[in-house]
Design an enzyme around this catalytic site. Structure first.
Site, PDB file in Angstrom:
ATOM      1  N   LYS A 165       0.859  -1.179   0.000  1.00 41.27           N
ATOM      2  CA  LYS A 165       0.000   0.000   0.000  1.00 41.27           C
ATOM      3  C   LYS A 165       0.900   1.236   0.000  1.00 41.27           C
ATOM      4  O   LYS A 165       1.477   1.598   1.014  1.00 41.27           O
ATOM      5  CB  LYS A 165      -0.892  -0.007   1.243  1.00 41.27           C
ATOM      6  N   GLU A 189      10.253   1.768  10.406  1.00 38.09           N
ATOM      7  CA  GLU A 189      11.322   2.742  10.141  1.00 38.09           C
ATOM      8  C   GLU A 189      10.655   4.102  10.171  1.00 38.09           C
ATOM      9  O   GLU A 189       9.871   4.448   9.278  1.00 38.09           O
ATOM     10  CB  GLU A 189      11.985   2.465   8.797  1.00 38.09           C
ATOM     11  N   GLU A 199      10.714  16.520  14.311  1.00 36.97           N
ATOM     12  CA  GLU A 199      11.116  16.264  12.928  1.00 36.97           C
ATOM     13  C   GLU A 199      10.357  17.213  12.016  1.00 36.97           C
ATOM     14  O   GLU A 199       9.125  17.211  11.991  1.00 36.97           O
ATOM     15  CB  GLU A 199      10.834  14.814  12.540  1.00 36.97           C
TER      16      GLU A 199
END
Length: 481
Positions: free
Chosen positions: A176, A250, A384
């Site tokens: 996906k 990740e 981030e």
């Protein structure tokens, strides 16, 4: 406008309810294509097709050599179609042609070749046990059906480095891609079928977050391999706990760069700028926090800002472009919001800080933005950003720099700039990062593991480590009495 389709088993299909989504060129904001919006029923069918593909004689009994030949053929096809795929990736994601054709496509082909070689080298062992008259050995066996969910920043490369080891170890997959950038993954799956991957072994679902959620929840999925935001990864871990499916995550990064007093400042400026602005900063391993010794910090800051201001900004299709667009208006707004927080919290804006206007204002362009006098408690130092925002911080001694570099929730990558060989070897183990670079860009190679500490995720991709991620150890006891 025709829409790309789902691949379920041996059939390319529209979504079961006919729904479609739209993908856009981030350089212009214009629609460039439509894709099928998978439903929960489509997820059920894709998982069932993957189970059939996994258990089929054509795949389960295929020799390792034959499986490796197929993966090698995928690599050949990627190379043959590099020009078209690079344009597709650049148009859908915004990557410059230099990155798409020079990094993304070569890495994708390299990964498939690397794991093509691994198919014949997945070995077990014989164990000495204390039970009389026993032969006991272990084998690495595939997990079964693997759900693969990929992000929008490097859609083709990350799909490749997940699919290749999953297939090399004998699994079937349901992939996906991110709804913002589905097109290159659709083309990759087409090439995999052309290369000879049997029906059901690779299945494709396009659509939004609900499709990914349904895949994670599905009891017929044995493992999930996900790359994306930390918040989504945490939710995946919570949901996957219900049936204890294997999870590989990740996630985000906030890579520190430590510039020692003996560093070649000019090399450090150029290397840090390239490492920070790779894919317009939309990379989890991008360098974002620059700890520079106080004796060199002003020199570094001024040279960094001047170099950043000189970089050509434009669409990825333009050969001269170094800084391309951000992926979407939503992401641009998020990046700008974090820049504003830096100003409000007292950081000194040296260059950048506002959306690019003029001829480029219809696209999602944001200039390289350099802050100085950044403190560790600021949002731009902790969160981030995933954009072209660089924060410079002064330090006085190395112990201080290490402590501050480690003082975030992430631990994916870090970089050191020094000309001292001893420091180059002794400093990396002190940094809480899955990969430490010395005097270079944040590079990825199929032969070396990639993954992080803390909120940067679980497990490792690439290298032999990916073989472990996609297999289980099975013991066999044989009575010889």
């Amino acid at each position: 406008m025709s829409a790309t389709k789902l691949l379920i088993g041996d059939h390319w299909l529209d979504a079961s309810d006919g729904a479609r989504g739209t993908t856009y060129d981030p350089a212009t904001g214009a629609s460039i294509g439509e894709f099928a919006e998978a439903t929960a029923d489509d997820v059920d069918r894709a998982v069932a097709a993957a189970r059939t593909g996994f258990e089929s004689a054509e795949w389960a009994r295929m020799t390792p050599d034959a499986r490796g030949r197929i993966l090698w053929r995928v690599a050949d096809l990627l190379e043959e179609h590099t020009p078209d795929l690079a344009v597709l990736e650049s148009t859908d994601q915004g990557q410059t042609q230099g990155i798409a054709a020079g990094v993304t496509l070569p890495l994708a082909a390299q990964v498939f070749r690397y794991y093509a070689g691994w198919t014949t080298k997945i070995e077990g062992k014989v164990s000495p046990v204390s039970i009389p008259d026993q032969l006991t050995y272990q084998q690495r066996v595939p997990l079964g059906v693997v759900g693969i969910i990929t992000p929008w920043n490097f859609p083709l490369a990350i799909a490749a480095w997940k699919i290749a080891p999953a297939l090399a170890t004998g699994n079937a997959v349901v992939i996906k891609p991110a709804e913002q950038t589905p097109l290159s993954t659709v083309r990759l799956v087409e090439l995999m079928r052309e290369a000879g991957v049997p029906a059901g072994v690779v299945n494709l679902l396009t659509g939004g977050p609900e499709v990914g959620k349904a895949l994670v929840r599905h009891r017929g999925v044995d493992a999930i391999s996900f790359t994306g935001s930390t918040s989504v990864g945490q939710e995946i871990a919570r949901v996957a706990a219900d049936d204890l499916k294997r999870v590989r995550l990740e996630l985000g990064g906030k890579a520190p760069s430590i510039v020692l007093p003996d560093a070649d400042i000019d090399a450090a400026v150029i290397g840090n700028l390239q490492g920070a602005l790779f894919n317009t900063g939309q990379a989890c391993g991008a360098f974002t926090r620059f700890f520079v010794h106080r004796s060199r910090v002003e020199e570094f800051t001024q040279k960094l800002a001047a170099a950043a201001e000189s970089l050509p900004i434009g669409p990825g299709s333009a050969p001269e472009t170094v800084v391309g667009p951000l992926v979407s208006q939503e992401h641009l707004d998020r990046v700008h919001g974090l820049v504003q927080s830096g100003i409000e919290q007292g950081a000194r804006l040296v260059t950048g800080g506002a959306r690019v206007t003029g001829d480029l204002e219809s696209g999602f362009f944001y200039p390289p933005t350099v802050f100085a006098d950044v403190t560790d408690d600021m949002r731009i130092a902790q969160e981030e950003i995933f954009g072209p925002v660089l924060s410079v911080m002064a330090y006085d001694d190395l112990d201080e720099a290490v402590a501050r570099a480690n003082d975030v929730d992430y631990g994916l990558a870090a970089v050191i700039w020094t000309q001292d060989l001893k420091t180059a070897h002794t400093l990396p183990p002190r940094l809480r990062a899955g990969t430490v670079f010395v005097n270079q860009l944040p590079l990825i190679d199929p032969g070396a593991p990639w993954g992080g500490f803390g909120l940067s995720g679980w497990g490792r991709e690439m290298g032999e480590y990916a073989i472990d991620e996609f297999t289980e150890t099975q013991s066999t006891f044989i009575n010889l009495a």
